[in-house]
Scaffold this motif. Structure first.
Motif, PDB file in Angstrom:
ATOM      1  N   THR A 194      51.069  -2.970   1.211  1.00 49.26           N
ATOM      2  CA  THR A 194      50.317  -2.573   2.398  1.00 49.26           C
ATOM      3  C   THR A 194      49.479  -3.725   2.937  1.00 49.26           C
ATOM      4  OG1 THR A 194      50.202  -0.275   1.643  1.00 49.26           O
ATOM      5  CG2 THR A 194      48.581  -0.957   3.276  1.00 49.26           C
TER       6      THR A 194
ATOM      7  N   VAL B 114      54.089   7.509  11.460  1.00 44.81           N
ATOM      8  CA  VAL B 114      53.141   7.201  12.535  1.00 44.81           C
ATOM      9  C   VAL B 114      51.768   6.894  11.961  1.00 44.81           C
ATOM     10  CG1 VAL B 114      51.930   8.178  14.524  1.00 44.81           C
ATOM     11  CG2 VAL B 114      54.390   8.524  14.269  1.00 44.81           C
TER      12      VAL B 114
ATOM     13  N   ASP C 154      51.089   5.296   9.457  1.00 46.58           N
ATOM     14  CA  ASP C 154      51.054   3.931   8.937  1.00 46.58           C
ATOM     15  C   ASP C 154      50.397   2.948   9.896  1.00 46.58           C
ATOM     16  OD1 ASP C 154      52.113   4.474   6.486  1.00 46.58           O
ATOM     17  OD2 ASP C 154      54.150   3.854   6.964  1.00 46.58           O
ATOM     18  N   VAL C 155      50.365   3.264  11.203  1.00 47.58           N
ATOM     19  CA  VAL C 155      49.705   2.348  12.135  1.00 47.58           C
ATOM     20  C   VAL C 155      48.199   2.343  11.905  1.00 47.58           C
ATOM     21  CG1 VAL C 155      51.500   2.765  13.844  1.00 47.58           C
ATOM     22  CG2 VAL C 155      49.352   4.018  14.018  1.00 47.58           C
TER      23      VAL C 155
ATOM     24  N   ARG D  48      46.635   1.434   9.461  1.00 50.84           N
ATOM     25  CA  ARG D  48      46.181   0.267   8.696  1.00 50.84           C
ATOM     26  C   ARG D  48      45.640  -0.830   9.612  1.00 50.84           C
ATOM     27  NH1 ARG D  48      51.434  -1.623   5.699  1.00 50.84           N
ATOM     28  NH2 ARG D  48      51.989   0.564   5.986  1.00 50.84           N
ATOM     29  N   TRP D  49      45.932  -0.709  10.924  1.00 51.33           N
ATOM     30  CA  TRP D  49      45.466  -1.708  11.894  1.00 51.33           C
ATOM     31  C   TRP D  49      44.305  -1.142  12.712  1.00 51.33           C
ATOM     32  CZ3 TRP D  49      47.383  -6.399  11.199  1.00 51.33           C
ATOM     33  CH2 TRP D  49      48.652  -6.532  10.614  1.00 51.33           C
TER      34      TRP D  49
ATOM     35  N   PHE E  62      45.850  -2.101  19.708  1.00 53.27           N
ATOM     36  CA  PHE E  62      46.745  -1.416  20.643  1.00 53.27           C
ATOM     37  C   PHE E  62      46.130  -1.388  22.034  1.00 53.27           C
ATOM     38  CE2 PHE E  62      47.323   0.308  16.389  1.00 53.27           C
ATOM     39  CZ  PHE E  62      48.686   0.080  16.201  1.00 53.27           C
TER      40      PHE E  62
ATOM     41  N   TRP F 254      49.461   3.362  24.287  1.00 50.98           N
ATOM     42  CA  TRP F 254      49.502   3.473  22.828  1.00 50.98           C
ATOM     43  C   TRP F 254      48.115   3.706  22.251  1.00 50.98           C
ATOM     44  CZ3 TRP F 254      53.717   4.846  20.816  1.00 50.98           C
ATOM     45  CH2 TRP F 254      54.954   4.370  21.279  1.00 50.98           C
ATOM     46  N   ARG F 255      47.119   3.074  22.838  1.00 51.62           N
ATOM     47  CA  ARG F 255      45.750   3.270  22.348  1.00 51.62           C
ATOM     48  C   ARG F 255      45.303   4.721  22.572  1.00 51.62           C
ATOM     49  NH1 ARG F 255      40.685  -0.837  22.850  1.00 51.62           N
ATOM     50  NH2 ARG F 255      39.105   0.536  21.926  1.00 51.62           N
TER      51      ARG F 255
ATOM     52  N   PHE G 158      47.142   6.962  19.944  1.00 53.95           N
ATOM     53  CA  PHE G 158      46.643   6.844  18.580  1.00 53.95           C
ATOM     54  C   PHE G 158      45.155   7.159  18.451  1.00 53.95           C
ATOM     55  CE2 PHE G 158      50.271   3.652  18.125  1.00 53.95           C
ATOM     56  CZ  PHE G 158      51.119   4.627  17.621  1.00 53.95           C
TER      57      PHE G 158
ATOM     58  N   THR H  79      39.860   3.622  11.827  1.00 52.32           N
ATOM     59  CA  THR H  79      39.060   2.624  12.548  1.00 52.32           C
ATOM     60  C   THR H  79      37.620   3.058  12.743  1.00 52.32           C
ATOM     61  OG1 THR H  79      41.001   1.794  13.729  1.00 52.32           O
ATOM     62  CG2 THR H  79      38.859   1.272  14.656  1.00 52.32           C
TER      63      THR H  79
END
Length: 262
Positions: free
Chosen positions: A40, A187, A189-190, A192-193, A198, A202-203, A206, A217
């Motif tokens: 990861t 989905v 999994d994103v 982690r950022w 984004f 997309w922002r 999410f 976040t």
């Protein structure tokens, strides 16, 4: 409430006893979990090997986001996912009828039916990673920030639980929902950022539609002492709204349930 806490404790002891009956397997699963934690982190290591910051986040700050991601995933795969996967099987073979006959709320029963105790290694890894990130920063979080970070972590877990309940409830209408749950996991999994990575639609997706920002976040920002009141209230309110929606979906599904054995 006390009765349900005792019920959850009994089911947890049963799962732990079953896991510890095969001790070697328990520790093998733990070792595999640590390997996946390293995997990861690999994309993060590669990215920050080329630059100092990404979307305004430096490496220690991004590690805290990954720590929250691992923590939420540990709870999901340690408690929620095994239980709701079991629900899908019960609906298929008609054994869900026995859940409805028990003198307890059916959602509470299926949400705590099974645990994966070795996921504790994921949770410990998440705490260790966050601790390491603050060592890199050279200062611990303020007590108020740590408390708010813990509260928002709980909100993130509740938001994830609500999404999983909605997917599981859909099994009452469409029995083969495995692929949707796998998609939701992918989905997630994103998360982690940092959400700032984004842009555009997309922002929004999410943050609002599949609120991975609420799960990782925003809690990380709270722990870093950089979250504003709007995001704090949005995280808490969003988690509560998702819980209400998931409960309504669940109750609708129960009303439309027809036994596989009838």
């Amino acid at each position: 409430m006390t009765r349900y806490l005792r019920l959850f404790a009994v089911q947890a002891r049963t799962s732990i006893s079953a896991a510890m009956a095969y001790r070697a397997n328990f520790f093998i699963e733990g070792a595999i979990t640590l390997i996946w934690t390293a995997v990861t982190l690999l994309p993060l290591v590669v990215v920050f090997g080329q630059r100092q910051t990404v979307a305004g986040w430096d490496e220690p700050q991004a590690l805290i986001v990954v720590g929250y991601f691992l923590g939420v995933r540990a709870v999901l795969e340690g408690t929620i996912s095994p239980s709701l996967s079991d629900l899908v099987m019960r609906i298929r073979d008609g054994s869900f009828d026995y859940i409805l006959l028990k003198p307890a709320d059916a959602q509470a029963m299926v949400s705590t039916a099974s645990y994966a105790p070795w996921r504790i290694f994921d949770l410990l890894g998440a705490l260790a990673l966050i601790g390491y990130a603050f060592v890199q920063r050279g200062a611990p979080p303020a007590p108020a920030d740590a408390a708010l970070g813990a509260v928002l972590f709980g909100c993130g877990v509740l938001a994830a639980y609500a999404l999983w309940i909605v997917c599981a409830a859909a099994s009452f209408w469409v029995v083969r929902m495995d692929n949707l749950m796998y998609l939701l996991t992918a989905v997630f999994d994103v998360g982690r950022w940092p959400i700032d990575v984004f842009r555009g639609a997309w922002r929004v997706v999410f943050t609002v539609v599949i609120p991975v920002a609420v799960m990782t976040t925003f809690p990380a920002e709270a722990l870093l002492g950089r979250i504003d009141l709007t995001h704090t209230l949005g995280t808490i309110g969003g988690a509560l709204a998702l819980l209400v929606i998931s409960r309504l979906v669940w109750r609708t599904a129960i009303r439309n349930y027809t036994s596989a054995s009838s």
